[in-house]
Design a protein around this motif. Structure first.
Motif, PDB file in Angstrom:
ATOM      1  N   PHE A   9     -71.169 -25.754  49.038  1.00  0.00           N
ATOM      2  CA  PHE A   9     -70.647 -24.810  50.037  1.00  0.00           C
ATOM      3  C   PHE A   9     -70.054 -25.580  51.206  1.00  0.00           C
ATOM      4  O   PHE A   9     -70.613 -26.590  51.640  1.00  0.00           O
ATOM      5  CB  PHE A   9     -71.781 -23.961  50.618  1.00  0.00           C
ATOM      6  N   THR A  11     -69.424 -24.352  55.146  1.00  0.00           N
ATOM      7  CA  THR A  11     -69.951 -23.251  55.963  1.00  0.00           C
ATOM      8  C   THR A  11     -69.544 -23.443  57.415  1.00  0.00           C
ATOM      9  O   THR A  11     -68.962 -24.465  57.776  1.00  0.00           O
ATOM     10  CB  THR A  11     -71.497 -23.218  55.897  1.00  0.00           C
ATOM     11  N   CYS A  20     -74.683 -18.503  60.693  1.00  0.00           N
ATOM     12  CA  CYS A  20     -73.643 -19.259  60.027  1.00  0.00           C
ATOM     13  C   CYS A  20     -73.370 -18.624  58.659  1.00  0.00           C
ATOM     14  O   CYS A  20     -74.270 -18.058  58.042  1.00  0.00           O
ATOM     15  CB  CYS A  20     -74.043 -20.724  59.862  1.00  0.00           C
ATOM     16  N   ARG A  21     -72.111 -18.744  58.212  1.00  0.00           N
ATOM     17  CA  ARG A  21     -71.725 -18.152  56.933  1.00  0.00           C
ATOM     18  C   ARG A  21     -70.920 -19.160  56.127  1.00  0.00           C
ATOM     19  O   ARG A  21     -70.387 -20.138  56.650  1.00  0.00           O
ATOM     20  CB  ARG A  21     -70.873 -16.894  57.170  1.00  0.00           C
ATOM     21  N   ALA A  22     -70.809 -18.892  54.848  1.00  0.00           N
ATOM     22  CA  ALA A  22     -70.039 -19.750  53.954  1.00  0.00           C
ATOM     23  C   ALA A  22     -68.544 -19.520  54.160  1.00  0.00           C
ATOM     24  O   ALA A  22     -68.107 -18.398  54.443  1.00  0.00           O
ATOM     25  CB  ALA A  22     -70.423 -19.454  52.509  1.00  0.00           C
ATOM     26  N   THR A  23     -67.760 -20.592  54.032  1.00  0.00           N
ATOM     27  CA  THR A  23     -66.299 -20.493  54.134  1.00  0.00           C
ATOM     28  C   THR A  23     -65.610 -20.905  52.842  1.00  0.00           C
ATOM     29  O   THR A  23     -64.447 -20.581  52.629  1.00  0.00           O
ATOM     30  CB  THR A  23     -65.769 -21.399  55.260  1.00  0.00           C
ATOM     31  N   PHE A  97     -77.781 -21.006  51.577  1.00  0.00           N
ATOM     32  CA  PHE A  97     -76.548 -20.213  51.649  1.00  0.00           C
ATOM     33  C   PHE A  97     -76.321 -19.422  50.364  1.00  0.00           C
ATOM     34  O   PHE A  97     -75.847 -18.284  50.403  1.00  0.00           O
ATOM     35  CB  PHE A  97     -75.347 -21.120  51.964  1.00  0.00           C
ATOM     36  N   GLU A 101     -75.948 -15.489  50.693  1.00  0.00           N
ATOM     37  CA  GLU A 101     -74.694 -14.816  50.321  1.00  0.00           C
ATOM     38  C   GLU A 101     -74.900 -13.925  49.096  1.00  0.00           C
ATOM     39  O   GLU A 101     -74.290 -12.865  48.973  1.00  0.00           O
ATOM     40  CB  GLU A 101     -73.580 -15.854  50.066  1.00  0.00           C
TER      41      GLU A 101
END
Length: 203
Positions: A9, A11, A20-23, A97, A101
């Motif tokens: 990932f 992030t 925080c989030r995955a990109t 993550f 997700e």
DNA sequence: TGCCAGGCCCTCTTTAGGGCCTT
């Protein structure tokens, strides 16, 4: 060695607990020491990428504006992986993550994670450090492209895992390597790994 | 208000501290 899905990932930070989030995610399927399938996608989770992270990964807010939604990507990648056992470099990070997700699309992980960082600390103690890039150079593995992009890092982790599997065969006499065996090895105290591996010789 | 990751692993350890690794 059985099929393993190696994931990475990118992030917006270090933990979903800090919003925080995955990109971006990449997954490569490793089979008999070779990469046989690939999945990669940017993912738009509707959060801003901090400047520091954009500098680190090269993934910008503009790139994410046109990316598919995190939900769409997680549905696709979950379908792609299925129940194939997972591996990541510093799996504690990617597992957090992955689980977060996946949870957002109401799915639950069914398989274990193996960790190439924990394995490398045991099997490559002479490396200068155990960062993914350092280990790749130290083991003379291929340059897979820009570090801190998901596919380049997933390929590096897969090549490293294949290298570790070869070392287990060549130096330690292990024949049939399963994902379960890798998971069990990464739990053995580092100082006792050689003694432990003697028990597996010929398997 | 102020907090802001967390598990692994070593060591001058275990009644603890700090570096490593991921973004």
């Amino acid at each position: 060695m059985e099929r393993i899905a190696v994931i990475d990932f990118e992030t917006t930070g270090l933990s979903p607990n800090s919003n925080c989030r995955a990109t971006e995610i990449a997954v490569v399927i490793l089979e008999q020491g070779r990469i046989v399938e690939r999945y990669q996608s940017l993912m738009n989770a509707g959060v801003r990428v901090p400047a520091f992270i954009e500098q680190l990964t090269g993934i910008s807010n503009a790139m994410l504006r046109t990316a598919p939604s995190a939900e769409q990507v997680m549905n696709e990648v979950n379908e792609f992986v299925g129940i194939t056992p997972l591996l990541a470099h510093n799996a504690a990070f990617d597992q957090k993550f992955w689980d977060y997700e996946l949870g957002r699309i109401k799915r639950t992980r069914l398989q274990n994670f193996a960790c190439s960082l924990l394995l490398a600390r045991r099997l490559m103690p002479a490396a200068p450090d155990h960062k993914l890039g350092t280990l790749t150079t130290f083991a003379s593995l291929p340059n897979t492209g820009k570090a801190h992009r998901a596919m380049a890092d997933a390929e590096m982790a897969a090549n490293l895992t294949a290298h570790l599997a070869e070392e287990l065969r060549r130096k330690h006499g292990l024949r049939e390597l399963s994902h379960d065996l890798l998971v069990s090895l990464q739990k053995v105290p580092a100082a006792k790994i050689n003694e432990h591996l003697k028990r597996y010789r010929g398997f």
